[in-house]
Design a protein around this motif. Structure first.
Motif, PDB file in Angstrom:
ATOM      1  N   LEU A 138      49.569  31.398  36.273  1.00 21.04           N
ATOM      2  CA  LEU A 138      48.885  32.335  36.084  1.00 21.04           C
ATOM      3  C   LEU A 138      47.511  32.051  36.169  1.00 21.04           C
ATOM      4  CD1 LEU A 138      50.100  34.572  33.170  1.00 21.04           C
ATOM      5  CD2 LEU A 138      50.731  35.193  35.391  1.00 21.04           C
ATOM      6  N   CYS A 139      46.607  33.033  36.882  1.00 15.18           N
ATOM      7  CA  CYS A 139      44.988  32.780  36.767  1.00 15.18           C
ATOM      8  C   CYS A 139      44.606  33.993  36.147  1.00 15.18           C
ATOM      9  CB  CYS A 139      44.393  32.757  38.241  1.00 15.18           C
ATOM     10  SG  CYS A 139      45.014  31.250  39.158  1.00 15.18           S
ATOM     11  N   TYR A 140      43.363  33.971  35.226  1.00 15.65           N
ATOM     12  CA  TYR A 140      42.727  35.147  34.611  1.00 15.65           C
ATOM     13  C   TYR A 140      41.559  35.279  35.087  1.00 15.65           C
ATOM     14  CZ  TYR A 140      46.749  33.797  31.095  1.00 15.65           C
ATOM     15  OH  TYR A 140      47.792  33.614  30.592  1.00 15.65           O
ATOM     16  N   TYR A 141      41.210  36.527  35.853  1.00 14.03           N
ATOM     17  CA  TYR A 141      40.323  36.705  36.254  1.00 14.03           C
ATOM     18  C   TYR A 141      39.314  37.889  35.596  1.00 14.03           C
ATOM     19  CZ  TYR A 141      37.077  38.980  39.949  1.00 14.03           C
ATOM     20  OH  TYR A 141      36.138  39.505  40.669  1.00 14.03           O
ATOM     21  N   LEU A 142      37.974  37.783  35.145  1.00 14.99           N
ATOM     22  CA  LEU A 142      37.408  38.532  34.470  1.00 14.99           C
ATOM     23  C   LEU A 142      36.309  39.136  35.532  1.00 14.99           C
ATOM     24  CD1 LEU A 142      38.341  36.544  32.314  1.00 14.99           C
ATOM     25  CD2 LEU A 142      36.395  36.986  30.967  1.00 14.99           C
ATOM     26  N   PRO A 143      36.535  40.115  36.098  1.00 13.34           N
ATOM     27  CA  PRO A 143      35.655  40.660  36.825  1.00 13.34           C
ATOM     28  C   PRO A 143      34.137  41.045  36.536  1.00 13.34           C
ATOM     29  CG  PRO A 143      37.242  42.455  36.472  1.00 13.34           C
ATOM     30  CD  PRO A 143      37.685  41.062  35.994  1.00 13.34           C
ATOM     31  N   GLU A 144      34.068  41.548  35.528  1.00 18.42           N
ATOM     32  CA  GLU A 144      32.714  41.823  35.172  1.00 18.42           C
ATOM     33  C   GLU A 144      31.639  40.577  34.873  1.00 18.42           C
ATOM     34  OE1 GLU A 144      34.850  45.554  34.901  1.00 18.42           O
ATOM     35  OE2 GLU A 144      35.327  43.716  33.743  1.00 18.42           O
ATOM     36  N   GLU A 145      32.438  39.407  34.590  1.00 19.55           N
ATOM     37  CA  GLU A 145      31.722  38.069  34.336  1.00 19.55           C
ATOM     38  C   GLU A 145      31.750  37.365  35.413  1.00 19.55           C
ATOM     39  OE1 GLU A 145      30.150  38.086  31.541  1.00 19.55           O
ATOM     40  OE2 GLU A 145      31.159  39.964  30.675  1.00 19.55           O
ATOM     41  N   ASN A 146      32.318  37.828  36.689  1.00 18.06           N
ATOM     42  CA  ASN A 146      32.506  36.961  37.927  1.00 18.06           C
ATOM     43  C   ASN A 146      33.091  35.427  37.401  1.00 18.06           C
ATOM     44  OD1 ASN A 146      31.106  38.704  39.470  1.00 18.06           O
ATOM     45  ND2 ASN A 146      29.245  38.067  39.231  1.00 18.06           N
ATOM     46  N   THR A 147      34.208  35.576  36.930  1.00 19.69           N
ATOM     47  CA  THR A 147      34.739  34.337  36.386  1.00 19.69           C
ATOM     48  C   THR A 147      36.210  34.152  36.631  1.00 19.69           C
ATOM     49  OG1 THR A 147      33.272  33.974  34.609  1.00 19.69           O
ATOM     50  CG2 THR A 147      34.960  32.871  34.198  1.00 19.69           C
ATOM     51  N   LEU A 148      36.696  33.173  37.093  1.00 21.46           N
ATOM     52  CA  LEU A 148      38.056  32.974  36.961  1.00 21.46           C
ATOM     53  C   LEU A 148      38.646  31.441  36.256  1.00 21.46           C
ATOM     54  CD1 LEU A 148      40.982  33.870  38.944  1.00 21.46           C
ATOM     55  CD2 LEU A 148      40.203  31.888  40.336  1.00 21.46           C
ATOM     56  N   PHE A 149      39.534  31.887  35.492  1.00 20.23           N
ATOM     57  CA  PHE A 149      40.202  30.477  35.032  1.00 20.23           C
ATOM     58  C   PHE A 149      41.471  30.189  35.823  1.00 20.23           C
ATOM     59  CE2 PHE A 149      37.734  32.449  31.671  1.00 20.23           C
ATOM     60  CZ  PHE A 149      36.932  31.224  31.220  1.00 20.23           C
ATOM     61  N   SER A 150      41.569  29.135  36.565  1.00 16.86           N
ATOM     62  CA  SER A 150      42.420  28.965  37.626  1.00 16.86           C
ATOM     63  C   SER A 150      43.636  28.151  37.417  1.00 16.86           C
ATOM     64  CB  SER A 150      41.800  28.436  39.093  1.00 16.86           C
ATOM     65  OG  SER A 150      41.374  27.246  38.689  1.00 16.86           O
ATOM     66  N   GLY A 151      43.604  27.410  36.105  1.00 14.10           N
ATOM     67  CA  GLY A 151      44.527  26.564  35.849  1.00 14.10           C
ATOM     68  C   GLY A 151      44.783  25.421  36.609  1.00 14.10           C
ATOM     69  N   ASP A 152      45.945  24.834  37.125  1.00 10.41           N
ATOM     70  CA  ASP A 152      46.344  24.119  37.915  1.00 10.41           C
ATOM     71  C   ASP A 152      46.545  24.466  39.323  1.00 10.41           C
ATOM     72  OD1 ASP A 152      45.878  22.565  35.920  1.00 10.41           O
ATOM     73  OD2 ASP A 152      47.809  21.417  36.024  1.00 10.41           O
ATOM     74  N   THR A 153      46.184  25.868  39.521  1.00  4.17           N
ATOM     75  CA  THR A 153      46.412  26.207  40.781  1.00  4.17           C
ATOM     76  C   THR A 153      45.099  25.994  41.917  1.00  4.17           C
ATOM     77  OG1 THR A 153      47.550  28.134  40.140  1.00  4.17           O
ATOM     78  CG2 THR A 153      46.672  28.440  42.442  1.00  4.17           C
ATOM     79  N   LEU A 154      44.040  26.101  41.560  1.00  2.00           N
ATOM     80  CA  LEU A 154      42.761  25.927  42.386  1.00  2.00           C
ATOM     81  C   LEU A 154      42.026  24.803  41.679  1.00  2.00           C
ATOM     82  CD1 LEU A 154      41.485  26.801  45.015  1.00  2.00           C
ATOM     83  CD2 LEU A 154      40.227  28.523  43.844  1.00  2.00           C
ATOM     84  N   PHE A 155      41.603  23.784  42.376  1.00  2.00           N
ATOM     85  CA  PHE A 155      40.763  22.904  41.817  1.00  2.00           C
ATOM     86  C   PHE A 155      39.372  22.729  42.693  1.00  2.00           C
ATOM     87  CE2 PHE A 155      44.430  20.040  40.342  1.00  2.00           C
ATOM     88  CZ  PHE A 155      44.637  20.895  39.112  1.00  2.00           C
ATOM     89  N   LEU A 156      38.619  21.930  42.549  1.00  2.00           N
ATOM     90  CA  LEU A 156      37.339  21.734  43.678  1.00  2.00           C
ATOM     91  C   LEU A 156      37.796  20.980  44.698  1.00  2.00           C
ATOM     92  CD1 LEU A 156      34.419  21.611  43.921  1.00  2.00           C
ATOM     93  CD2 LEU A 156      34.112  19.601  42.646  1.00  2.00           C
TER      94      LEU A 156
END
Length: 209
Positions: A138-156
């Protein structure tokens, strides 16, 4: 807007990013992926009058969830994870704890589905199912804060490994391209390991873009 303060503690043998998403107006804190150091996480959460509200797991690997059971008991809060991740959380072999550390299993208090919306610690959180690294990632997206916690799906400039139990390269490609890179380009991405990035950067430089 602007009430989110994000802190990160790098914990455990695989340098896992444990995030603290704090509501600066209320002092409530969400713990994202508490790694395997309950003492360190609890100590941070209880400083300065902070109020732990929930534990959010991006996936069920031991280096992300090892401290979750102890923390939910000591802090009196619930653990949230994908319903699809329940088999992996329940298997010490599949969550890799049996091979890498002491065997650990876990059952989430709240099981989540793709597209579900949560209201926790004063934040609106969109649940995005991103199978690939694990079947129930899962990823957790906070739209009002323009923030995504991507876990081990998406890295730099990269993405999570796909050679573990329940992993799928085909799923990973779909998750990154169809679920994450469609988010606003100014979204800040906080990954499970390594440095933060943005959706705009990943649209330009990620190999799965």
């Amino acid at each position: 807007m602007g009430k989110l303060k994000t802190a990160c503690a790098v914990l455990g043998m695989i340098s896992t990013n444990c995030y603290f998403a704090e509501n600066t107006e209320t002092g409530e804190v969400l713990i994202i992926d508490p790694a395997d150091d309950a003492f360190a996480v609890r100590s941070w959460c209880l400083n300065d009058g902070r109020k732990p509200a929930a534990i959010l797991l991006t996936h069920g690997h031991f280096d992300h969830m090892g401290a979750a059971d102890e923390l939910r008991k000591s802090l009196g809060i619930q653990v949230y994870a994908a319903k699809a991740e329940a088999p992996l959380l329940a298997s010490a072999a599949d969550n890799l704890s049996a091979a890498w550390s002491s065997p650990v299993t876990l059952k989430a208090d709240v099981e989540l589905e793709d597209g579900q919306e949560l209201f926790l610690a004063g934040f609106r959180i969109q649940v995005i199912a991103t199978p690939g690294h694990t079947a129930g990632g899962l990823c957790y997206y906070l739209p009002e804060e323009n923030t995504l916690f991507s876990g081990d799906t998406l890295f730099l400039g990269s993405y999570g490994r796909v050679d573990f139990p329940t992993s799928s390269m085909a799923d990973m490609k779909r998750s990154v391209k169809e679920k994450l890179l469609v988010l606003p380009e100014d979204t800040t991405v906080f990954p499970g390991h390594g440095e933060a990035t943005t959706i705009g950067y990943e649209k330009m430089y990620n190999p799965l873009a």
